[in-house]
Design a protein around this motif. Structure first.
Motif, PDB file in Angstrom:
ATOM      1  N   ARG A 179      53.577 -35.803-102.426  1.00 41.79           N
ATOM      2  CA  ARG A 179      52.912 -34.503-102.570  1.00 41.79           C
ATOM      3  C   ARG A 179      51.439 -34.681-102.901  1.00 41.79           C
ATOM      4  O   ARG A 179      51.089 -35.442-103.802  1.00 41.79           O
ATOM      5  N   ASP A 180      50.579 -33.950-102.206  1.00 42.48           N
ATOM      6  CA  ASP A 180      49.136 -34.004-102.435  1.00 42.48           C
ATOM      7  C   ASP A 180      48.575 -32.616-102.736  1.00 42.48           C
ATOM      8  O   ASP A 180      47.409 -32.330-102.467  1.00 42.48           O
ATOM      9  N   PHE A 181      49.391 -31.736-103.314  1.00 41.27           N
ATOM     10  CA  PHE A 181      48.985 -30.367-103.619  1.00 41.27           C
ATOM     11  C   PHE A 181      49.678 -29.935-104.899  1.00 41.27           C
ATOM     12  O   PHE A 181      50.708 -30.486-105.279  1.00 41.27           O
ATOM     13  N   LEU A 182      49.116 -28.935-105.572  1.00 39.22           N
ATOM     14  CA  LEU A 182      49.671 -28.428-106.827  1.00 39.22           C
ATOM     15  C   LEU A 182      50.663 -27.298-106.579  1.00 39.22           C
ATOM     16  O   LEU A 182      50.551 -26.572-105.595  1.00 39.22           O
ATOM     17  N   ILE A 183      51.619 -27.168-107.513  1.00 40.09           N
ATOM     18  CA  ILE A 183      52.581 -26.061-107.457  1.00 40.09           C
ATOM     19  C   ILE A 183      52.705 -25.476-108.874  1.00 40.09           C
ATOM     20  O   ILE A 183      53.735 -25.611-109.537  1.00 40.09           O
ATOM     21  N   PRO A 184      51.675 -24.825-109.389  1.00 38.22           N
ATOM     22  CA  PRO A 184      51.709 -24.307-110.750  1.00 38.22           C
ATOM     23  C   PRO A 184      52.565 -23.048-110.888  1.00 38.22           C
ATOM     24  O   PRO A 184      52.674 -22.257-109.946  1.00 38.22           O
ATOM     25  N   ASN A 185      53.147 -22.883-112.068  1.00 36.85           N
ATOM     26  CA  ASN A 185      53.880 -21.648-112.353  1.00 36.85           C
ATOM     27  C   ASN A 185      52.963 -20.445-112.162  1.00 36.85           C
ATOM     28  O   ASN A 185      51.821 -20.432-112.639  1.00 36.85           O
ATOM     29  N   ALA A 186      53.460 -19.424-111.444  1.00 39.62           N
ATOM     30  CA  ALA A 186      52.730 -18.184-111.153  1.00 39.62           C
ATOM     31  C   ALA A 186      51.466 -18.424-110.336  1.00 39.62           C
ATOM     32  O   ALA A 186      50.617 -17.545-110.229  1.00 39.62           O
ATOM     33  N   GLY A 187      51.368 -19.606-109.718  1.00 41.30           N
ATOM     34  CA  GLY A 187      50.259 -19.861-108.804  1.00 41.30           C
ATOM     35  C   GLY A 187      50.386 -19.005-107.549  1.00 41.30           C
ATOM     36  O   GLY A 187      51.495 -18.661-107.122  1.00 41.30           O
ATOM     37  N   ILE A 188      49.250 -18.654-106.972  1.00 34.31           N
ATOM     38  CA  ILE A 188      49.212 -17.812-105.773  1.00 34.31           C
ATOM     39  C   ILE A 188      48.796 -18.668-104.583  1.00 34.31           C
ATOM     40  O   ILE A 188      47.816 -19.422-104.651  1.00 34.31           O
ATOM     41  N   ASN A 189      49.566 -18.550-103.498  1.00 33.27           N
ATOM     42  CA  ASN A 189      49.374 -19.381-102.315  1.00 33.27           C
ATOM     43  C   ASN A 189      49.429 -18.496-101.074  1.00 33.27           C
ATOM     44  O   ASN A 189      50.459 -17.884-100.810  1.00 33.27           O
ATOM     45  N   TRP A 190      48.334 -18.446-100.329  1.00 30.98           N
ATOM     46  CA  TRP A 190      48.290 -17.608 -99.125  1.00 30.98           C
ATOM     47  C   TRP A 190      48.428 -18.468 -97.876  1.00 30.98           C
ATOM     48  O   TRP A 190      47.690 -19.454 -97.696  1.00 30.98           O
ATOM     49  N   ILE A 191      49.356 -18.084 -97.008  1.00 27.25           N
ATOM     50  CA  ILE A 191      49.484 -18.689 -95.685  1.00 27.25           C
ATOM     51  C   ILE A 191      49.432 -17.559 -94.663  1.00 27.25           C
ATOM     52  O   ILE A 191      49.630 -16.391 -94.999  1.00 27.25           O
ATOM     53  N   SER A 192      49.149 -17.906 -93.418  1.00 24.35           N
ATOM     54  CA  SER A 192      49.122 -16.881 -92.375  1.00 24.35           C
ATOM     55  C   SER A 192      49.669 -17.452 -91.080  1.00 24.35           C
ATOM     56  O   SER A 192      49.700 -18.675 -90.878  1.00 24.35           O
ATOM     57  N   THR A 193      50.117 -16.559 -90.212  1.00 18.89           N
ATOM     58  CA  THR A 193      50.629 -16.977 -88.910  1.00 18.89           C
ATOM     59  C   THR A 193      50.193 -15.996 -87.836  1.00 18.89           C
ATOM     60  O   THR A 193      50.164 -14.778 -88.057  1.00 18.89           O
ATOM     61  N   VAL A 194      49.844 -16.558 -86.684  1.00 21.79           N
ATOM     62  CA  VAL A 194      49.506 -15.748 -85.511  1.00 21.79           C
ATOM     63  C   VAL A 194      49.877 -16.558 -84.273  1.00 21.79           C
ATOM     64  O   VAL A 194      49.575 -17.748 -84.186  1.00 21.79           O
ATOM     65  N   ASN A 195      50.592 -15.920 -83.367  1.00 24.50           N
ATOM     66  CA  ASN A 195      51.045 -16.581 -82.134  1.00 24.50           C
ATOM     67  C   ASN A 195      51.785 -17.894 -82.402  1.00 24.50           C
ATOM     68  O   ASN A 195      51.621 -18.872 -81.671  1.00 24.50           O
ATOM     69  N   GLY A 196      52.576 -17.905 -83.475  1.00 25.38           N
ATOM     70  CA  GLY A 196      53.366 -19.087 -83.774  1.00 25.38           C
ATOM     71  C   GLY A 196      52.620 -20.207 -84.478  1.00 25.38           C
ATOM     72  O   GLY A 196      53.213 -21.248 -84.782  1.00 25.38           O
ATOM     73  N   ARG A 197      51.332 -20.039 -84.722  1.00 25.77           N
ATOM     74  CA  ARG A 197      50.544 -21.056 -85.426  1.00 25.77           C
ATOM     75  C   ARG A 197      50.401 -20.668 -86.892  1.00 25.77           C
ATOM     76  O   ARG A 197      50.041 -19.540 -87.215  1.00 25.77           O
ATOM     77  N   TRP A 198      50.668 -21.614 -87.776  1.00 21.08           N
ATOM     78  CA  TRP A 198      50.618 -21.360 -89.217  1.00 21.08           C
ATOM     79  C   TRP A 198      49.396 -22.034 -89.827  1.00 21.08           C
ATOM     80  O   TRP A 198      48.997 -23.114 -89.399  1.00 21.08           O
ATOM     81  N   THR A 199      48.828 -21.393 -90.852  1.00 21.79           N
ATOM     82  CA  THR A 199      47.637 -21.910 -91.530  1.00 21.79           C
ATOM     83  C   THR A 199      47.760 -21.690 -93.033  1.00 21.79           C
ATOM     84  O   THR A 199      48.267 -20.653 -93.467  1.00 21.79           O
ATOM     85  N   VAL A 200      47.300 -22.669 -93.818  1.00 24.66           N
ATOM     86  CA  VAL A 200      47.134 -22.469 -95.258  1.00 24.66           C
ATOM     87  C   VAL A 200      45.764 -21.855 -95.484  1.00 24.66           C
ATOM     88  O   VAL A 200      44.745 -22.436 -95.088  1.00 24.66           O
ATOM     89  N   GLU A 201      45.715 -20.685 -96.109  1.00 23.13           N
ATOM     90  CA  GLU A 201      44.426 -20.044 -96.424  1.00 23.13           C
ATOM     91  C   GLU A 201      43.917 -20.525 -97.784  1.00 23.13           C
ATOM     92  O   GLU A 201      42.776 -20.972 -97.900  1.00 23.13           O
ATOM     93  N   THR A 202      44.723 -20.371 -98.809  1.00 20.14           N
ATOM     94  CA  THR A 202      44.398 -20.873-100.152  1.00 20.14           C
ATOM     95  C   THR A 202      45.693 -21.372-100.772  1.00 20.14           C
ATOM     96  O   THR A 202      46.790 -20.918-100.409  1.00 20.14           O
ATOM     97  N   TRP A 203      45.573 -22.289-101.740  1.00 22.47           N
ATOM     98  CA  TRP A 203      46.789 -22.857-102.335  1.00 22.47           C
ATOM     99  C   TRP A 203      46.575 -23.132-103.830  1.00 22.47           C
ATOM    100  O   TRP A 203      45.520 -23.629-104.230  1.00 22.47           O
ATOM    101  N   GLY A 204      47.587 -22.793-104.613  1.00 18.94           N
ATOM    102  CA  GLY A 204      47.585 -23.137-106.047  1.00 18.94           C
ATOM    103  C   GLY A 204      46.561 -22.390-106.862  1.00 18.94           C
ATOM    104  O   GLY A 204      46.075 -22.908-107.871  1.00 18.94           O
ATOM    105  N   GLU A 205      46.247 -21.161-106.483  1.00 20.69           N
ATOM    106  CA  GLU A 205      45.263 -20.369-107.239  1.00 20.69           C
ATOM    107  C   GLU A 205      45.822 -20.002-108.611  1.00 20.69           C
ATOM    108  O   GLU A 205      46.935 -19.475-108.725  1.00 20.69           O
ATOM    109  N   THR A 206      45.029 -20.229-109.662  1.00 20.78           N
ATOM    110  CA  THR A 206      45.466 -19.875-111.028  1.00 20.78           C
ATOM    111  C   THR A 206      44.373 -19.146-111.816  1.00 20.78           C
ATOM    112  O   THR A 206      44.512 -18.957-113.018  1.00 20.78           O
ATOM    113  N   ALA A 207      43.301 -18.730-111.142  1.00 19.90           N
ATOM    114  CA  ALA A 207      42.200 -18.071-111.853  1.00 19.90           C
ATOM    115  C   ALA A 207      42.643 -16.781-112.530  1.00 19.90           C
ATOM    116  O   ALA A 207      42.003 -16.320-113.490  1.00 19.90           O
ATOM    117  N   HIS A 208      43.748 -16.194-112.044  1.00 17.62           N
ATOM    118  CA  HIS A 208      44.242 -14.940-112.621  1.00 17.62           C
ATOM    119  C   HIS A 208      44.986 -15.152-113.935  1.00 17.62           C
ATOM    120  O   HIS A 208      45.297 -14.180-114.629  1.00 17.62           O
TER     121      HIS A 208
END
Length: 214
Positions: free
Chosen positions: A174-203
């Motif tokens: 694993r090369d990414f964080l998975i914090p409790n209550a962390g916010i992670n945005w992904i998106s998909t269009v035409n079958g292609r997936w993208t990570v927008e942001t990952w492991g946000e905890t500023a809130h």
């Protein structure tokens, strides 16, 4: 014609006492502690202006309580799904990571080495978890084309989603964080997936745990 992406905000459940103790929960139904409840409310406040149209959650109470807090902030009723549950860790469930290593050394070595076929003696392998999680993710995305959706899940589920979206192998450390209550945005269009942001905890007011092995 420009396709509008479907955006999914994945939120890990708030903290539990077992997270703090590094005890493996799996599908044992542990509730949030006070810190986890505050984290869930903070996640809801953070997402108020995100244009969310639907809210899904694992039916395990640590995720469900997090989803209810988010739903209260967004004016949405969560939809529960067993397909979003944490990985079943079989004989490891209820043990700390140190206890699991001591009691099941061969199994722990397979787990730590990310053996994709290891199932904790009638638990769930990474391959089985991958099929379950990605199937439900695709179903949710198909149900809300061009919209923003929140899905409340668990650390093991987020581990799978990150690898799926980035196209990385299950066996890779694993090369990414998975914090409790962390916010992670992904998106998909035409079958292609993208990570927008990952492991946000500023809130969150305080640092969030990421007690999961790499």
């Amino acid at each position: 014609m420009v396709e509008i992406p479907t955006r999914i905000c994945l939120v890990r459940h708030g903290e539990t006492e077992w997270n703090a103790a590094r005890r493996i929960q799996g599908q044992i139904d542990i509730g949030l502690n006070a810190a986890g409840q505050a984290q869930a409310r903070a996640a809801g406040r953070c997402l108020r202006t995100a244009g969310i149209v639907a809210l899904y959650s694992s039916d395990l109470q640590r995720a469900w309580a997090t989803a209810q807090a988010i739903g209260a902030a967004l004016g949405l009723v969560p939809q529960s799904s067993p397909a979003l549950r944490e990985r079943c860790y079989g004989v490891f469930e209820g043990l700390t990571y140190d206890e699991a290593k001591q009691r099941h050394p061969a199994g722990y070595a397979a787990f730590e080495g990310r053996n994709a076929d290891y199932d904790f003696e009638n638990g769930e392998s990474l391959r089985a978890l991958f099929a379950r999680v990605t199937g439900k993710l695709a179903e949710i995305a198909a149900a809300h084309p061009g919209s923003n959706v929140v899905v409340v899940v668990h650390g093991g589920v987020l581990d799978i989603v990150n690898r799926f979206v980035r196209g990385n192998p299950l066996e890779m450390p694993r090369d990414f964080l998975i914090p409790n209550a962390g916010i992670n945005w992904i998106s998909t269009v035409n079958g292609r997936w993208t990570v927008e942001t990952w492991g946000e905890t500023a809130h969150l007011a305080d640092a969030a745990l990421d007690e999961l092995p790499s």
